[in-house]
Design an enzyme around this catalytic site. Structure first.
Site, mmCIF file in Angstrom:
data_model
loop_
_atom_site.group_PDB
_atom_site.id
_atom_site.type_symbol
_atom_site.label_atom_id
_atom_site.label_comp_id
_atom_site.label_asym_id
_atom_site.label_seq_id
_atom_site.Cartn_x
_atom_site.Cartn_y
_atom_site.Cartn_z
ATOM 1 N N CYS A 1 -11.096 22.601 16.068
ATOM 2 C CA CYS A 1 -11.115 22.988 17.395
ATOM 3 C C CYS A 1 -10.678 21.975 18.433
ATOM 4 O O CYS A 1 -11.328 21.452 19.085
ATOM 5 C CB CYS A 1 -12.546 23.625 17.928
ATOM 6 S SG CYS A 1 -12.801 24.858 16.808
ATOM 7 N N TYR B 1 -2.735 7.059 3.360
ATOM 8 C CA TYR B 1 -3.337 7.143 4.397
ATOM 9 C C TYR B 1 -3.518 8.350 4.740
ATOM 10 O O TYR B 1 -3.491 9.162 5.838
ATOM 11 C CB TYR B 1 -2.677 6.458 5.475
ATOM 12 C CG TYR B 1 -2.437 4.967 5.376
ATOM 13 C CD1 TYR B 1 -3.615 4.052 5.306
ATOM 14 C CD2 TYR B 1 -1.342 4.536 4.857
ATOM 15 C CE1 TYR B 1 -3.528 2.824 5.131
ATOM 16 C CE2 TYR B 1 -1.119 3.189 4.652
ATOM 17 C CZ TYR B 1 -2.065 2.389 4.389
ATOM 18 O OH TYR B 1 -1.914 1.149 4.458
ATOM 19 N N ARG C 1 -2.632 11.561 9.939
ATOM 20 C CA ARG C 1 -1.374 10.981 10.545
ATOM 21 C C ARG C 1 -0.718 11.651 11.492
ATOM 22 O O ARG C 1 -0.485 10.919 12.796
ATOM 23 C CB ARG C 1 -0.620 10.320 9.369
ATOM 24 C CG ARG C 1 -1.304 9.491 8.375
ATOM 25 C CD ARG C 1 -0.372 9.072 7.335
ATOM 26 N NE ARG C 1 0.561 8.022 7.881
ATOM 27 C CZ ARG C 1 1.780 8.192 8.237
ATOM 28 N NH1 ARG C 1 2.495 9.419 7.850
ATOM 29 N NH2 ARG C 1 2.643 7.516 8.807
ATOM 30 N N TYR D 1 -0.946 9.340 14.913
ATOM 31 C CA TYR D 1 0.282 8.568 15.130
ATOM 32 C C TYR D 1 1.582 9.490 15.558
ATOM 33 O O TYR D 1 2.726 8.952 15.785
ATOM 34 C CB TYR D 1 0.826 7.619 14.015
ATOM 35 C CG TYR D 1 -0.321 7.027 13.218
ATOM 36 C CD1 TYR D 1 -1.104 5.806 13.770
ATOM 37 C CD2 TYR D 1 -0.723 7.288 11.976
ATOM 38 C CE1 TYR D 1 -1.976 5.099 13.248
ATOM 39 C CE2 TYR D 1 -1.439 6.373 11.289
ATOM 40 C CZ TYR D 1 -2.253 5.630 11.705
ATOM 41 O OH TYR D 1 -3.144 5.010 10.897
ATOM 42 N N GLY E 1 0.985 -1.155 -0.060
ATOM 43 C CA GLY E 1 0.066 -0.115 -0.136
ATOM 44 C C GLY E 1 0.673 1.285 -0.186
ATOM 45 O O GLY E 1 1.143 1.718 -1.013
ATOM 46 N N ARG E 2 1.259 1.407 1.167
ATOM 47 C CA ARG E 2 2.174 2.857 1.366
ATOM 48 C C ARG E 2 3.296 2.999 0.289
ATOM 49 O O ARG E 2 3.573 3.969 -0.119
ATOM 50 C CB ARG E 2 2.612 2.663 2.703
ATOM 51 C CG ARG E 2 3.321 4.211 3.214
ATOM 52 C CD ARG E 2 3.893 3.839 4.488
ATOM 53 N NE ARG E 2 2.931 3.291 5.546
ATOM 54 C CZ ARG E 2 2.306 3.925 6.444
ATOM 55 N NH1 ARG E 2 2.247 5.115 6.529
ATOM 56 N NH2 ARG E 2 1.479 3.433 7.336
HETATM 57 C C1 LIG Z 1 -3.044 -2.020 5.558
HETATM 58 C C2 LIG Z 1 -2.925 -3.355 4.909
HETATM 59 C C3 LIG Z 1 -1.755 -3.769 3.725
HETATM 60 C C4 LIG Z 1 -1.132 -2.651 3.377
HETATM 61 O O1 LIG Z 1 -0.057 -2.071 4.369
HETATM 62 P P1 LIG Z 1 0.953 -0.915 3.723
HETATM 63 O O2 LIG Z 1 1.719 -0.645 5.076
HETATM 64 O O3 LIG Z 1 0.161 0.226 3.336
HETATM 65 O O4 LIG Z 1 1.781 -1.488 2.685
HETATM 66 C C5 LIG Z 1 -1.688 -4.776 3.360
HETATM 67 N N1 LIG Z 1 -2.641 -5.854 3.806
HETATM 68 C C6 LIG Z 1 -3.418 -5.615 4.784
HETATM 69 C C7 LIG Z 1 -4.290 -7.008 5.319
HETATM 70 C C8 LIG Z 1 -3.625 -4.422 5.440
HETATM 71 O O5 LIG Z 1 -4.437 -4.367 6.254
#
Ligand SMILES: *Cc1c(COP(=O)(O)O)cnc(C)c1O
Length: 430
Positions: free
Chosen positions: A348, A377, A318, A322, A275-276
């Site tokens: 606020c 994200y 974020r 975090y 993802g990231r």
């Molecule tokens: C969020 C998630 C990902 C992706 O995570 P990244 O850190 O953004 O690469 C992959 N698999 C599952 C099951 C997730 O919940």
């Protein structure tokens, strides 16, 4: 690597000055670089070139249809976590044969939709979920392709909110119980055991937790195969980290080598759920400063600056959620010198900040700032808190840019809302 660079004194995304986008579309606005997205996908894909694999982009990182379509056009699939994500993935052109469905709380309508579409597999997180999928598939006279999401009890050494592979986390089936559940699943008429899945956390900057998890998964896969189960998919999840500040995450090649090594000798297809790492550094959040404010430093010496931006924690959660670091960069020239400042939004809450105690140029109201590495994200976690319409999203390719999601309007905020009948039409008593 990304395509946000200063050219002729102005920050550009590929061939487009960010100032031009802010002037045309307004702020706050997310800007994504198509070249960066493609590049990241190709590097990641290329790292696994030696073995059969499917890249299922984890779309919760950034669910914009044009982002999903960028990867789908390059041959990618999608990792979804809800029925809403399934609909968006299909609408963006992802083939259902490359969709995997993760998540601890799948509802019946979501399972039905996924079965109807014929997705690649369900990553199942509990015995009760297995029972539900078996029953739903039975009613639909189908067999559901299933992996169990195994919790390997490995510490990913990341922020506690985004570690998922520890015994104490809600995710997955503990690896010691997995054999029992696999044997149970293999006897169900409407379940087809196809693979093993794990995902240990997000923003991992070391290789060792991946290696440990893959090693434990390998042991399990060998045992399942010895028991006669036809394991043909191994899903190692996502989680590879990116550079926000000074982190030095493993290169996708290093990551791929480690993963591939753990599974040598098996004839399986690897499923990756990045993802990231695909989208994080491909996006920035552009914001304009509304006001600046200077107060005596609470530490007694000097001054503290507040830069009040038009983007807030509802746009980018974020930092508040975090304590994450995002670099903040001027879009054009600023005055000389440096000040220590908090970059905050209009919401606020004292927790509403984009940066804290950051050494920055002496920005003035009206200046444009780019909040870097906001592609993952960012928009996908944004909300309407404080009745703030969500930001627009723009994609750049070369010297072109297009709005890929319109800024929400104030009307959008009350869409679907109704006045209770017992309140309507009443006159206020004085
Ligand atoms: C969020 C998630 C990902 C992706 O995570 P990244 O850190 O953004 O690469 C992959 N698999 C599952 C099951 C997730 O919940």
């Amino acid at each position: 690597m990304h395509h946000f660079e200063v050219k002729r004194g102005e920050l550009h995304c590929e061939g487009v000055p960010l100032r031009r986008i802010a002037e045309a579309v307004g702020t706050p606005v997310y800007v994504y670089s198509h070249a960066t997205l493609s590049h990241h996908y190709k590097v990641f894909d290329g790292a696994f070139a030696g073995i059969p694999h499917v890249i299922c982009y984890s779309m919760k990182a950034n669910s914009n249809g044009s982002v999903i379509r960028t990867f789908a056009n390059l041959g990618g699939g999608v990792d979804i976590v809800s029925g809403g994500e399934l609909a968006r993935a299909l609408a963006a052109g992802a083939p259902s044969s490359k969709i995997v469905y993760s998540g601890v709380g799948k509802k019946i309508w979501e399972i039905e939709d996924a079965l109807r579409r014929g997705i690649l597999m369900f990553n199942v997180e509990s015995r009760e979920e297995l029972e539900t999928i078996d029953a739903v598939a039975g009613r639909m006279r189908k067999r559901a392709p299933v992996s169990l999401r195994v919790n390997p009890d490995v510490d990913p050494k990341t922020h506690p909110y985004i570690s998922t592979g520890l015994k104490k986390n809600k995710f997955g089936i503990h690896i010691d119980q997995a054999i029992r559940d696999y044997e149970w699943a293999a006897r169900r008429r409407h379940i087809e055991v196809v693979g093993v899945d794990c995902h240990i956390g997000s923003q991992l900057t070391e290789i060792s937790p991946f290696v440990d998890a893959a090693g434990r998964i390998r042991v399990l896969v060998d045992r399942l195969i010895r028991k006669g189960m036809a394991i043909r998919l191994i899903d190692v999840g996502g989680g590879l980290g990116i550079t926000y500040n000074e982190e030095i995450p493993p290169h996708p090649r290093q990551y791929a080598e480690a993963i591939v090594r753990a599974f040598t000798g098996l004839s399986v297809t690897l499923v990756l759920e990045p993802g990231r790492v695909l989208v994080g550094n491909a996006g920035v959040l552009l914001t304009r400063l509304l006001y600046t404010k200077v107060v005596p430093s609470p530490k007694g010496k000097g001054k503290k600056h507040f830069f009040i931006a038009d983007a807030a924690m509802n746009d980018l959660a974020r930092p508040s959620l975090y304590g994450s670091y995002h670099a903040i960069v001027p879009v054009a020239g600023t005055g000389r010198g440096r000040v220590t400042a908090d970059v905050v939004g209009p919401i606020c809450e004292s927790g509403d900040f984009l940066a804290k105690d950051r050494v920055l140029p002496p920005f003035a109201s009206g200046d444009l700032l780019a909040v870097m590495s906001a592609g993952a994200y960012g928009f996908s976690m944004s909300s309407n808190y404080n009745s703030r319409p969500r930001a627009a999203e723009v994609m750049v390719s070369g010297s072109r840019f297009e709005v890929v999601r319109e800024r929400e309007s104030v009307r959008d905020l009350v869409r679907g809302e109704r006045t209770a009948s017992f309140l309507a039409g009443r006159k206020r008593k004085s």
